[in-house]
Enzyme design. Structure first.
Site, PDB file in Angstrom:
ATOM      1  CB  SER A   1       4.796  -2.940   7.580  1.00 25.69           C
ATOM      2  OG  SER A   1       3.571  -3.640   7.492  1.00 25.69           O
TER       3      SER A   1
ATOM      4  CE  LYS B   1      -2.188  -2.333   5.274  1.00 24.92           C
ATOM      5  NZ  LYS B   1      -1.055  -1.407   5.083  1.00 24.92           N
TER       6      LYS B   1
ATOM      7  CD  GLN C   1       0.194   4.080   6.718  1.00 21.72           C
ATOM      8  OE1 GLN C   1      -0.787   4.621   7.239  1.00 21.72           O
ATOM      9  NE2 GLN C   1       0.130   3.485   5.539  1.00 21.72           N
TER      10      GLN C   1
ATOM     11  CG  ASP D   1      -0.080  -2.919   1.162  1.00 21.29           C
ATOM     12  OD1 ASP D   1      -0.967  -3.255   1.963  1.00 21.29           O
ATOM     13  OD2 ASP D   1       0.436  -1.794   1.152  1.00 21.29           O
TER      14      ASP D   1
ATOM     15  NE  ARG E   1      -6.126  -3.630   1.089  1.00 22.66           N
ATOM     16  CZ  ARG E   1      -5.127  -2.810   0.815  1.00 22.66           C
ATOM     17  NH1 ARG E   1      -3.903  -3.069   1.266  1.00 22.66           N
ATOM     18  NH2 ARG E   1      -5.322  -1.723   0.093  1.00 22.66           N
TER      19      ARG E   1
ATOM     20  CE  LYS F   1      -6.418   4.819  -0.848  1.00 24.59           C
ATOM     21  NZ  LYS F   1      -5.018   4.690  -0.447  1.00 24.59           N
TER      22      LYS F   1
ATOM     23  CE  LYS G   1       0.570   4.237  -0.684  1.00 27.64           C
ATOM     24  NZ  LYS G   1      -0.495   3.600   0.111  1.00 27.64           N
TER      25      LYS G   1
END
Length: 437
Positions: A202, A346, A176, A319, A350, A418, A26
């Site tokens: 990340s 997220k 991101q 993740d 989570r 997803k 992804k």
């Protein structure tokens, strides 16, 4: 409704012995789609992800004026006719559903156009922060606003090209934001310099962004993870191979680990650009045997699926934390997962969700601000229905527990669409039972 009903039962059938090809990554697919759309001329992506997150990006790029379409004979091959760095659409309404990568990347990218662009998504997306990116774009001269005091989607960009200049972005929320700025940067009118404030989370995902940009002909000058400089330039159209998704492979590795079985993944291995492959290192530390080849990996779980405990810093692969948390139930000592605070923003919180569902299975769990401490199960869990909170990774991670212990059902299995629509089919192919419910 999913083909497996509302809450399928996962049925253990002993150690697995499987070979798999992971669906397309992804993370790579959505980066490559945007780079190809901004290039001039035709590109072809092969092995791309076929799932909701990629479809959301494809639809958005089409609304912006790029020509993007999977081939009828093979949906994993996508042809893209790029726009040369300027969107033809004079404004657009973009529904990005629950695709965080799409919303954050495109918030920066639509600034390259001319007109008013509104980016929105699901109710949960409207709870996911975007304020740091909004502030960073304003420093570059972009007229942009967001809801909730400029903190959350929907985002509105009044675009007239991306001027360029210097900006800052916080590193402790989401990588991101930085990736979105970098991906748009080559098409700005002037150089862009981005300073990261605080420790960047990340980091492998930023490395992945830089790798995809380089593959499409754009080199970024960097100073560690503190500053990135992007000169005006152009993406080059090309044919691009998307490697298998390491996150998807992680569920297969997890099933092999917890059942004492074996799995060979034929399109994720040595040389991968994805930080999530570091789960193999974690599982090796926990007692698994791992063999890495060129684009291939094989994992063999310990006899009886009895893993070793320990403390694991998953900041570079957050993740994978849900899968590791489930594997902790079968360890010989507590497992502590640290430095994953961004899991709280997220698809769901989570950390809270994992702790809640592990306790349903009888586990003792300490929830921390930035992670979890999980004590192994003292006895097998009884029949349990796992809530997934609309989060694809909750469904897949807890299905791993069902490969070891009977009686586990997964509510709302359709949420896996997803990123991994064939997950439950593949779980059966690996040798685990799935009974519709």
């Amino acid at each position: 409704m999913s083909a497996y009903g509302d809450a399928p039962l996962i049925v253990p059938r002993g150690p697995v012995d499987a070979v798999m090809r992971a669906p397309g990554s992804k993370s790579i697919t959505n980066r490559a789609l945007l780079a190809a759309a901004l290039a001039r001329g035709p590109s072809t992506l092969r092995g791309a992800l076929v799932a909701e997150d990629a479809a959301v990006m494809v639809r958005a790029l089409e609304r912006l004026g790029a020509s993007v379409g999977p081939r009828a004979a093979d949906a994993t091959t996508i042809d893209v006719e790029g726009v040369g760095g300027r969107w033809p659409a004079s404004g657009a309404e973009l529904d990005l559903a629950l695709s965080g990568t799409s919303l954050r990347f495109l918030t920066a990218a639509v600034a390259l156009g001319t007109g008013t662009f509104r980016l929105d998504g699901t109710e949960r997306m409207r709870e996911r922060p975007v304020g740091d990116l909004v502030a960073a774009l304003r420093r570059l001269g972009v007229r942009v606003s967001a809801a909730g005091g400029d903190r959350f989607p929907p985002v509105v960009v009044h675009a007239d090209g991306l001027p360029g200049g210097s900006t800052q972005v916080a590193g402790d929320r989401s990588s991101q934001f930085l990736s979105g700025l970098l991906l748009a940067g080559p098409c700005a009118r002037a150089p862009i310099s981005v300073e990261v404030v605080g420790e960047l989370q990340s980091r492998p995902f930023v490395d992945l962004t830089l790798r995809v940009m380089a593959d499409f002909g754009v080199e970024v000058s960097r100073h560690g993870y503190e500053r990135f400089d992007v000169a005006p330039g152009a993406y080059r159209a090309r044919t691009y191979e998307v490697e298998g998704d390491a996150m998807a492979a992680g569920y297969a590795w997890g099933v092999a680990a917890i059942t004492g079985g074996r799995v060979r993944v034929e399109n994720v291995g040595a040389g991968s650009t994805q930080g999530d492959t570091a789960l193999l290192d974690v599982l090796e530390t926990m007692g698994c045997e791992v063999e890495r080849g060129a684009g291939v990996s094989t994992l063999v779980g310990p006899a009886g699926g009895r893993l070793r405990g320990g403390t694991f810093d998953l900041n570079d692969l957050p993740d994978q934390a849900q899968t590791l948390a489930v594997l902790a139930l079968a360890a010989d000592a507590p497992v502590e997962i640290v430095r994953v605070a961004n899991l709280r923003i997220k698809e769901t919180d989570r950390i809270r969700a994992v702790a809640t569902e592990l306790r349903k299975l009888g586990a003792s769990v300490d929830e921390r601000d930035d992670g979890l401490r999980i004590r192994p199960l003292e006895r097998p869990p009884g029949p349990t229905t796992i809530d997934t909170y609309g989060d694809h990774r909750m469904a897949m991670a807890f299905a791993v527990a069902g490969a070891r212990w009977p009686g586990i059902r997964i509510r709302d299995p359709g949420c896996v669409a997803k990123t991994y629509p064939t997950f439950f089919d593949d779980l059966r192919a690996w040798g685990v039972g799935v009974t519709p419910g």
